[in-house]
Design an enzyme around this catalytic site. Structure first.
Site, mmCIF file in Angstrom:
data_model
loop_
_atom_site.group_PDB
_atom_site.id
_atom_site.type_symbol
_atom_site.label_atom_id
_atom_site.label_comp_id
_atom_site.label_asym_id
_atom_site.label_seq_id
_atom_site.Cartn_x
_atom_site.Cartn_y
_atom_site.Cartn_z
ATOM 1 N N SER A 409 41.208 38.033 53.901
ATOM 2 C CA SER A 409 41.771 37.204 52.835
ATOM 3 C C SER A 409 41.554 35.720 53.092
ATOM 4 O O SER A 409 41.815 34.897 52.219
ATOM 5 C CB SER A 409 43.275 37.471 52.701
ATOM 6 O OG SER A 409 43.949 37.094 53.893
ATOM 7 N N HIS A 430 38.236 41.814 48.884
ATOM 8 C CA HIS A 430 39.628 41.530 49.234
ATOM 9 C C HIS A 430 40.558 42.262 48.270
ATOM 10 O O HIS A 430 40.807 41.800 47.153
ATOM 11 C CB HIS A 430 39.879 40.028 49.194
ATOM 12 C CG HIS A 430 41.298 39.658 49.493
ATOM 13 N ND1 HIS A 430 41.942 38.595 48.903
ATOM 14 C CD2 HIS A 430 42.220 40.234 50.317
ATOM 15 C CE1 HIS A 430 43.177 38.527 49.343
ATOM 16 N NE2 HIS A 430 43.372 39.506 50.200
ATOM 17 N N GLU A 442 39.037 40.628 44.925
ATOM 18 C CA GLU A 442 38.143 39.473 45.006
ATOM 19 C C GLU A 442 36.848 39.920 45.691
ATOM 20 O O GLU A 442 36.877 40.370 46.841
ATOM 21 C CB GLU A 442 38.795 38.337 45.782
ATOM 22 C CG GLU A 442 39.976 37.713 45.057
ATOM 23 C CD GLU A 442 40.659 36.622 45.861
ATOM 24 O OE1 GLU A 442 40.958 35.562 45.276
ATOM 25 O OE2 GLU A 442 40.915 36.834 47.063
#
Length: 572
Positions: A409, A430, A442
Site C-alpha cells: 500500500s 493493492h 489500485e
C-alpha cells in the site's frame, strides 16, 4: 415550517450562489422572512432558480432584489458572496448601516472572521457561520466567534443553526477553522494528483468513494462547491498561512480562467448532466490483450492474504495459498473456511458455493507449488527487504510468462520488480481490507511494466467483481496519498488545541458525510499503521507538511494504537 418560533423573524442573504441559495431555502423552513440580494439580474435569476429547486413553492415567499437598502429591518444579515475578505466586509458594513446597531452580521468566510468583523466596525455583533458539507446544505455549520463577539450573538446564531436542521460546532477563528482547512487541503491534493497525471479523473474519484466510502470523490466535490469558490478559499488560506498544502494547483486556476466552474456553469472536472460523476469506467482501456489466468498463487497467511485467497476461490480460480510452514498454510485455509461459513450463516452465499470455493483452495509451504500459476500475489508484511526476497524466489519458482504482483500500500512496486529477471511482468494490485467486501483495487504499473501485464491485472480485477483503478508507482498510490495527509492534518488540529477530537470528527463525518471522522478512522486503521504510512509519504516527497504529527508519534510510542489496544485517540 418549524413549530418553534424562528430564531430570527427576518433575515437578509447577500449572494445566491451555492451557499447563499441553500441557506435561503433552509431559512424559509424556519418560518423566517428572507430578503435575498444579488449584484445583477443574471445572478439574481440563477439564484431564484436555485432556491426554487431547493424549496419549491416556498421560494416565492422570498423578496429578491438588487437593492442592498432593501434589507433594512432585518434581524440577521448573512453574506455569502465570493471569498474576498474586502468584499465581504464591505457588504456587511453597508448592511449594518442600513439595519442599525441591533442587527447581527454573519459571514460565511472560511478565512478570518475577525478580519471581516473588524472592517465592519461591528465586532461585538459579527459572527462566522461556515457551512461544511458534501452538498450545499451539509449537516454542520461552524460557529466562529471573534474575541469580542457578544455571547448573546453566539447563542442566537447557534439556535438558528439547530432550526436549520444542522449541527453547530464552535470553531476557533484560525485559518480554515476545523473543517475548511482539512477539506481544502485534501481537495487541492486531488487536483495536483490529476495535474501531474498520477491518475485519471475517474480513477481518483472512484478510489476515494470505493476505497474510503466517501459520498463524493474529491473532483466531483470541487464541482459541487464551485471551482472559483475553492480557488478563492485556497488563495486566502495560503495567503494567511503560507502553507504549501493550500497553494492552488495551476490546473485549478486555468479551469476557473476558462469559465469551467463546476455544476453551476455546467462543466468543471465533469460535464453536467451528461458526464456526471459515478458513471462506470471500462476496465484496462487501451492496455492490449491480457495474459490468460486460470490458476492463482497467494503468498502469505495474514488477514489480507486470506481475504484475497477467498475472493479468487469464490470467483472460480484454482488458488494455491503458500505460507512459511505447513501449519500456517493450513491455518490460513481454515480461516478462509470460517469466513465462508459466516457468509453462509448471514445468507450471503449458499453452502454449496462455499464448499466449492474451499475445494478450489490448496495450502502449501513451498514455492514449488506455485509453478503452474499464471498470476502470483505477494501479501506479506510491509517490509521492503522481505518483499524483495520473496519476489526473487517467485521469479525462480514460477513460469516465465506468469504475472507477479504485490499488495503493498505504500512501498515502490519497482523495487519488487527489480528483484526479478522479469520486471516487465511485475505489477501492484493493492486490495483493500476486508478484501471479500471492498470493491476497489489500485492497479500500479512501474516504468518497466509491460502493457499486457497491466491488462492482465485489470481484467482479473473485473472478473473478480472488483473496480480496478490505474495509478502511477508513487508512494501512497491514490487513496493513501490523499487520505493520510488529511488524517495527519486532523491530528495537528488536536495537538494545537484548535478543536477537541469530538468536534473534529463531527465536522467531517456529519458535515461531509464521511463514514468516520479522521481521528476515529485513525483508531480503526491502527495508529502504528498510520504512522508507518505517513513516514513513507514524508520520506518519498520530503514535504514538511507530510512529517508525522508529533502527537501521533507520542501515542504510538506509548502503545496507544487504537481499537486493537483499547485506546488511541479515544478509549475503546
Amino acid at each position: 415550517m418549524t413549530s418553534a418560533p424562528p430564531a430570527f423573524d427576518s433575515v437578509a442573504v447577500f449572494g445566491l450562489g451555492t451557499i447563499g441559495s441553500a441557506l435561503t431555502a433552509s431559512l424559509l423552513r424556519t418560518g423566517a422572512r428572507v430578503t435575498a440580494v444579488e449584484a445583477d439580474e443574471a445572478s439574481l435569476a440563477r439564484g431564484r432558480e436555485a432556491v426554487r429547486q431547493a424549496a419549491g413553492e416556498a421560494a416565492e415567499q422570498v423578496t429578491y432584489t438588487l437593492d442592498p437598502d432593501a434589507v433594512a429591518g432585518s434581524g440577521l444579515v448573512i453574506e455569502a458572496v465570493t471569498e474576498d475578505l474586502a468584499l465581504k466586509a464591505a457588504v456587511l458594513r453597508r448592511a449594518g448601516e442600513v439595519c442599525g446597531p441591533a442587527t447581527i452580521l454573519a459571514t460565511t468566510t472560511a478565512l478570518s472572521v475577525t478580519q471581516v468583523a473588524a472592517e465592519t466596525g461591528r465586532l461585538p455583533r459579527t459572527i462566522g457561520l461556515h457551512p461544511v458539507g458534501h452538498a450545499p446544505d451539509g449537516g454542520v455549520v461552524e460557529v466562529v466567534a471573534t474575541p469580542v463577539t457578544d455571547p448573546e450573538v453566539r447563542e442566537r446564531t447557534t439556535e438558528l443553526v439547530a432550526q436549520l436542521g444542522r449541527t453547530a460546532v464552535d470553531s476557533t477563528d484560525l485559518p480554515g477553522f476545523t473543517g475548511g482547512g482539512l477539506l481544502m487541503a485534501y481537495l487541492a491534493g486531488a487536483v495536483a494528483m490529476l495535474e501531474r497525471r498520477y491518475a485519471s479523473r475517474d480513477d481518483i474519484d472512484a478510489a476515494m468513494t470505493l476505497g474510503c466510502g466517501l459520498p463524493l470523490g474529491p473532483l466531483a466535490h470541487l464541482d459541487l462547491i464551485g471551482l472559483d469558490t475553492a480557488l478563492d478559499t485556497l488563495r486566502g488560506l495560503h495567503r494567511l498561512t503560507g502553507e504549501r498544502r493550500f497553494l492552488p494547483p495551476p490546473l485549478l486556476t486555468h479551469m476557473v480562467t476558462a469559465g469551467l466552474l463546476g455544476v453551476k456553469s455546467g462543466r468543471g472536472f465533469y460535464s453536467y448532466p451528461a458526464d456526471a460523476p459515478g458513471r462506470p469506467v471500462a476496465a484496462s482501456p487501451g492496455l492490449g490483450e491480457p495474459r490468460p489466468v486460470r490458476q492463482v498463487g497467494i503468498v502469505g497467511s495474514g488477514t489480507m492474504a486470506r481475504g484475497i485467497a477467498e475472493v479468487f476461490a469464490r470467483s472460480g480460480y484454482a488458488t494455491v495459498l503458500t505460507a512459511r510452514s505447513e501449519v500456517k498454510a493450513k491455518e490460513a485455509v481454515a480461516g478462509v473456511g470460517r469466513s465462508l461459513d459466516r457468509g453462509v450463516s448471514r445468507g450471503k452465499l449458499s453452502a454449496e458455493v462455499a464448499a466449492t470455493a474451499l475445494d478450489r483452495l490448496l495450502p502449501a509451504d513451498d514455492f514449488g507449488a506455485l509453478g503452474d500459476c499464471d498470476l502470483l500475489i505477494e501479501a506479506v508484511a510491509e517490509e521492503l527487504p522481505v518483499k524483495r526476497q520473496i519476489f526473487g524466489a517467485l521469479d525462480r519458482a514460477s513460469r516465465p510468462d506468469a504475472v507477479l504482483s504485490t499488495t503493498t500500500s505504500s512501498l515502490p512496486v519497482v523495487e519488487c520488480a527489480m528483484a526479478t529477471r522479469r520486471p516487465g511482468s511485475v505489477v501492484g494490485m493493492h486490495f483493500f481490507n476486508p478484501a471479500p467486501v471492498m470493491k476497489l483495487v489500485e492497479v500500479v504499473g512501474t516504468v518497466l511494466t509491460a502493457p499486457d501485464a497491466l491488462a492482465t491485472a485489470h481484467r482479473v480485477c473485473a472478473d473478480l467483481g472488483k473496480h480496478p483503478v490505474a495509478c502511477a508507482d508513487r508512494a501512497g498510490f491514490i487513496v493513501n496519498a490523499l487520505l493520510f495527509p488529511y488524517l495527519n492534518d486532523a491530528v495537528r488540529l488536536l495537538e494545537e488545541h484548535r478543536a477537541p477530537a469530538e468536534d473534529i470528527d463531527t465536522v467531517m463525518a456529519q458535515g461531509c458525510g464521511y463514514p468516520l471522522g479522521p481521528l476515529a478512522l485513525h483508531d480503526v486503521i491502527g495508529l502504528d499503521v498510520s504512522l508507518q504510512i505517513q513516514r513513507s509519504l514524508h520520506a518519498a516527497f520530503h514535504e514538511e507538511s507530510l512529517a508525522p504529527a508529533a502527537h501521533l508519534e507520542h501515542l504510538v510510542g506509548a502503545g496507544y494504537l487504537g481499537r486493537k489496544t483499547g485506546r488511541g485517540f479515544r478509549s475503546h
